[in-house]
Design an enzyme around this catalytic site. Structure first.
Site, PDB file in Angstrom:
ATOM      1  N   ASP A  76       1.008  -1.495  -0.202  1.00 56.81           N
ATOM      2  CA  ASP A  76      -0.229   0.004   0.384  1.00 56.81           C
ATOM      3  C   ASP A  76       1.041   1.034   0.141  1.00 56.81           C
ATOM      4  OD1 ASP A  76       1.175   0.042   2.458  1.00 56.81           O
ATOM      5  OD2 ASP A  76      -0.929   0.486   3.526  1.00 56.81           O
ATOM      6  N   ARG A 134      -8.139   5.468  -2.560  1.00 54.89           N
ATOM      7  CA  ARG A 134      -9.513   5.409  -1.776  1.00 54.89           C
ATOM      8  C   ARG A 134     -10.581   5.931  -2.814  1.00 54.89           C
ATOM      9  NH1 ARG A 134      -9.157   7.730   3.213  1.00 54.89           N
ATOM     10  NH2 ARG A 134      -7.578   6.238   3.812  1.00 54.89           N
ATOM     11  N   GLU A 147     -13.193  -7.849  12.243  1.00 56.78           N
ATOM     12  CA  GLU A 147     -13.423  -7.755  14.294  1.00 56.78           C
ATOM     13  C   GLU A 147     -13.555  -6.398  14.851  1.00 56.78           C
ATOM     14  OE1 GLU A 147     -12.096  -9.845  18.958  1.00 56.78           O
ATOM     15  OE2 GLU A 147     -10.408  -9.932  17.400  1.00 56.78           O
ATOM     16  N   HIS A 157     -11.285  -3.713  -0.923  1.00 48.51           N
ATOM     17  CA  HIS A 157      -9.283  -3.414  -1.319  1.00 48.51           C
ATOM     18  C   HIS A 157      -9.243  -4.879  -1.934  1.00 48.51           C
ATOM     19  CE1 HIS A 157      -8.181  -1.754   3.221  1.00 48.51           C
ATOM     20  NE2 HIS A 157      -9.391  -1.481   2.954  1.00 48.51           N
ATOM     21  N   GLU A 174      -2.686   0.087  -3.785  1.00 42.04           N
ATOM     22  CA  GLU A 174      -3.870  -0.475  -3.139  1.00 42.04           C
ATOM     23  C   GLU A 174      -5.395  -0.004  -3.883  1.00 42.04           C
ATOM     24  OE1 GLU A 174      -4.387  -1.445   0.897  1.00 42.04           O
ATOM     25  OE2 GLU A 174      -4.592   0.300   0.958  1.00 42.04           O
ATOM     26  N   HIS A 179      -9.600   5.934  12.340  1.00 40.21           N
ATOM     27  CA  HIS A 179      -8.210   5.895  12.293  1.00 40.21           C
ATOM     28  C   HIS A 179      -7.750   6.467  13.235  1.00 40.21           C
ATOM     29  CE1 HIS A 179      -4.691   6.534  10.214  1.00 40.21           C
ATOM     30  NE2 HIS A 179      -4.740   7.611  10.014  1.00 40.21           N
TER      31      HIS A 179
END
Length: 220
Positions: A86, A91, A127, A134, A153, A169
């Site tokens: 990446d 995005r 989780e 991706h 990526e 994030h």
């Protein structure tokens, strides 16, 4: 002079950081152009834009070094190119979950793009509740005397999923990955709310489209 496509291992011969960044930046430009053209074509043919926003970035050197060390690799350019997928990232945010797979399929069908790996966190979320689609792809970068396959990526997600991921994030950065348990649980609950919201908005959009189609009209 004919140019031969070179494998990823060609980067072994590149020991200059600026050259590496130049090549990865070129890869971002190539992918960005493809996305723009596909979006324009979709608007032209279907009167609908599946893509809301596109954002690209190059991974910072300290982040690359940290990732290599975390996996037990020496911090060399060869290891960076081989093991860090990446370094160049794009995005794509879209309105509906159905758009995610539509965009992924359009990109996979590009003849000069090679899909290396896919991780579908939409159907199998992490989780933490993280959802996104991706793709790791390789795109040829044409230089004056060679062609270098370069990995990028691509992350595809809805606007709602992107909002959640941005907050996660920030929290992980603030707590260095060790957020209090109650905050993690709140994030997981919010992720479920985002998933249900995306599903309801998709069903609503499909219902509206059916009504308009039955009336013989067209909407954008």
């Amino acid at each position: 002079m004919s140019m031969k496509a070179l494998p990823l291992k060609y980067f072994k011969e590149i020991n200059n950081w600026d050259t590496v960044i130049f090549i990865y930046n070129a890869a971002l430009k190539e992918i960005g152009t493809k996305i723009d053209i596909l979006n324009d074509e979709f608007q032209h043919r279907h009167r609908y834009n599946p893509i809301e926003h596109v954002k690209s970035r190059l991974k910072k050197p300290e982040s690359i070094v940290k990732k290599l060390k975390a996996h037990g690799y020496d911090t060399t350019i060869e290891n960076m190119v081989r093991y860090v997928n990446d370094i160049a990232g794009i995005r794509i945010t879209c309105s509906f979950t159905s758009d995610i797979y539509r965009i992924a399929e359009m990109l996979a069908n590009q003849s000069d793009l090679k899909v290396i790996a896919i991780k579908d966190y939409i159907q199998a979320p992490k989780e933490s509740g993280y959802r996104s689609y991706h793709m790791i792809v390789a795109i040829p970068i044409f230089l004056s005397d060679s062609v270098i396959d370069t990995k990028v990526e691509i992350q595809i997600r809805t606007v709602a999923q992107d909002f959640w991921a941005t907050l996660e994030h920030k929290i992980n950065y603030k707590f260095e990955g060790n957020a209090p348990q109650y905050i993690k649980e709140e994030l997981q609950e919010c992720a479920e709310m985002v998933w249900h919201l995306d599903e309801r908005m998709l069903r609503l959009n499909e219902a509206i489209s059916q009504i308009v189609e039955s009336e013989g009209e067209d909407i954008s």
